[in-house]
Design a protein around this motif. Structure first.
Motif, short mmCIF file in Angstrom:
data_model
loop_
_atom_site.label_atom_id
_atom_site.label_comp_id
_atom_site.label_asym_id
_atom_site.label_seq_id
_atom_site.Cartn_x
_atom_site.Cartn_y
_atom_site.Cartn_z
N SER A 28 0.96 -1.27 0.05
CA SER A 28 0.02 0.09 -0.07
C SER A 28 0.83 1.44 -0.07
O SER A 28 0.44 2.47 -0.26
CB SER A 28 -0.94 0.08 1.14
OG SER A 28 -0.28 -0.07 2.55
N LEU A 41 -0.01 -2.78 -14.24
CA LEU A 41 -1.06 -3.44 -13.66
C LEU A 41 -0.86 -4.95 -13.25
O LEU A 41 -1.57 -5.48 -12.60
CB LEU A 41 -2.35 -3.54 -14.77
CG LEU A 41 -2.95 -2.11 -14.89
CD1 LEU A 41 -4.04 -2.02 -16.09
CD2 LEU A 41 -3.86 -1.77 -13.58
N LYS A 44 -0.78 -5.64 -9.68
CA LYS A 44 -1.97 -5.65 -8.82
C LYS A 44 -2.46 -7.30 -8.60
O LYS A 44 -3.15 -7.38 -7.85
CB LYS A 44 -3.18 -4.95 -9.44
CG LYS A 44 -2.70 -3.37 -9.59
CD LYS A 44 -3.12 -2.86 -8.43
CE LYS A 44 -4.42 -2.73 -8.10
NZ LYS A 44 -4.84 -1.81 -7.28
N GLU A 45 -2.20 -7.93 -9.45
CA GLU A 45 -2.59 -9.31 -9.39
C GLU A 45 -2.01 -10.06 -8.14
O GLU A 45 -2.78 -10.87 -7.67
CB GLU A 45 -2.15 -10.18 -10.78
CG GLU A 45 -2.79 -9.61 -11.84
CD GLU A 45 -2.29 -10.42 -13.16
OE1 GLU A 45 -1.56 -11.56 -13.08
OE2 GLU A 45 -2.41 -9.85 -14.45
N PRO A 48 -2.52 -6.78 -4.57
CA PRO A 48 -3.70 -5.75 -4.91
C PRO A 48 -3.69 -4.41 -4.12
O PRO A 48 -4.45 -3.77 -4.57
CB PRO A 48 -4.88 -6.64 -4.16
CG PRO A 48 -4.39 -7.92 -4.28
CD PRO A 48 -2.94 -7.83 -3.99
N GLU A 49 -3.00 -4.20 -3.05
CA GLU A 49 -3.03 -3.07 -2.45
C GLU A 49 -2.06 -1.88 -2.98
O GLU A 49 -2.02 -1.02 -2.78
CB GLU A 49 -2.44 -3.22 -1.02
CG GLU A 49 -3.49 -4.12 -0.18
CD GLU A 49 -2.80 -4.21 1.23
OE1 GLU A 49 -1.73 -3.93 1.54
OE2 GLU A 49 -3.82 -4.96 2.19
N ILE A 50 -1.28 -2.54 -4.12
CA ILE A 50 -0.17 -1.31 -4.82
C ILE A 50 -1.14 -0.49 -5.50
O ILE A 50 -2.12 -0.84 -6.22
CB ILE A 50 0.58 -2.29 -6.00
CG1 ILE A 50 1.69 -2.75 -5.00
CG2 ILE A 50 1.16 -1.19 -6.66
CD1 ILE A 50 2.80 -3.44 -5.71
N LYS A 51 -0.81 0.69 -5.47
CA LYS A 51 -1.87 1.86 -6.15
C LYS A 51 -0.90 2.15 -7.52
O LYS A 51 0.02 2.63 -7.74
CB LYS A 51 -1.69 3.21 -5.48
CG LYS A 51 -2.55 4.36 -6.01
CD LYS A 51 -2.84 5.44 -5.48
CE LYS A 51 -3.76 6.34 -5.78
NZ LYS A 51 -5.02 5.87 -5.96
N VAL A 52 -1.67 1.77 -8.68
CA VAL A 52 -1.29 1.95 -10.03
C VAL A 52 -1.89 2.86 -10.66
O VAL A 52 -3.17 3.14 -10.47
CB VAL A 52 -1.59 0.69 -10.93
CG1 VAL A 52 -1.01 0.76 -12.21
CG2 VAL A 52 -0.87 -0.77 -10.44
#
Length: 272
Positions: A28, A41, A44-45, A48-52
């Motif tokens: 995050s 992207l 994200k798989e 999921p908390e990563i901000k793209v």
């Protein structure tokens, strides 16, 4: 603290994965972007908390430390686009050798640094080469150093040895990987060993060699002395290496530096 990664190619990806695996940051805390959105992207798989985000400007606006993982000739236009958002509390970090600290400082109002990672950092080992801008405070340096300590041994270097230090620490794994592969190929050609057998033995040998050096059981010269007994097989092999290696590595450094100076000239034209 928010960490921005602009460019999720080879080295940008290594930084993202290594930082997360080492618990240097939580997903995050990462804000990433790439010119090809699909590559960003992808993260994200698994995280999921990563901000793209869609643009480098968004990364620069939201992050405190901003890693620029793009090609040298992309730096100048990118920094011009970002400089209005790069306030003096932010730190821009270049990961490429042809861009000098002075050039970074000439175009952006924020603090700057350079961190040249190595592919070995993906295994949370090896070195990272660090140089700081003149406006970086002791606290800024500690912040960057502590972050990189999670995935490497940070080594502060002077500008004048940037290329050779990068050749050893960052390019070195590829150079020596090539030599080990050549070693394996020759064993297969000259004997009845299979490629799989030779690869396993050579890989384990390299890992073991690294551990001997890590534990300081031997230095490189003392290891050679211990294995190479007078009149033995190893001594005959070393004799061939002495005769055949010659000035190979001198030529290697000449070639990498020639390409480096060529890149410096191209970058210099942009910044001037």
């Amino acid at each position: 603290m928010k960490i921005g990664i602009i460019g999720t190619g080879s080295m940008g990806s290594i930084l993202i994965e290594a930082f997360i695996e080492a618990n240097a940051v939580t997903p995050s805390q990462l804000i990433i972007t790439n010119r090809t959105p699909k590559k960003a992207l992808f993260f994200k798989e698994n995280f999921p908390e990563i901000k793209v985000v869609e643009t480098a400007y968004e990364v620069a606006a939201k992050a405190n430390l901003i890693f620029l993982c793009v090609k040298p000739l992309q730096f100048h236009p990118l920094l011009k686009d970002l400089r209005s958002i790069l306030t003096d509390d932010k730190i821009v970090i270049s990961i490429t050798s042809p861009i000098s600290i002075e050039q970074l400082q000439s175009i952006v109002p924020c603090k700057v640094a350079r961190v040249i990672p190595s592919i070995t950092n993906r295994a949370l080992t090896g070195t990272s080469l660090v140089s700081y801008g003149t406006t970086c405070t002791t606290i800024d340096k500690e912040k960057i150093n502590n972050l990189m300590k999670h995935i490497s041994t940070p080594v502060t270097i002077d500008e004048n040895i940037t290329r050779v230090a990068s050749d050893i620490a960052s390019c070195g794994p590829a150079f020596f990987s090539f030599l080990v592969q050549s070693f394996i190929d020759a064993a297969v050609r000259q004997t009845e060993i299979t490629e799989d057998e030779a690869t396993q033995l050579a890989s384990e040998m390299v890992i073991g060699l690294g551990k001997l050096l890590e534990k300081r059981i031997f230095t490189l010269p003392t290891l050679q002395e211990r294995v190479s007994v007078p009149g033995g097989v190893t001594g005959e092999g070393i004799k061939v290496l002495r005769e055949e290696v010659g000035d190979m590595f001198d030529l290697l450094f000449q070639q990498t530096h020639a390409k480096y100076f060529e890149d410096l000239e191209k970058v210099k034209n942009d910044f001037e």
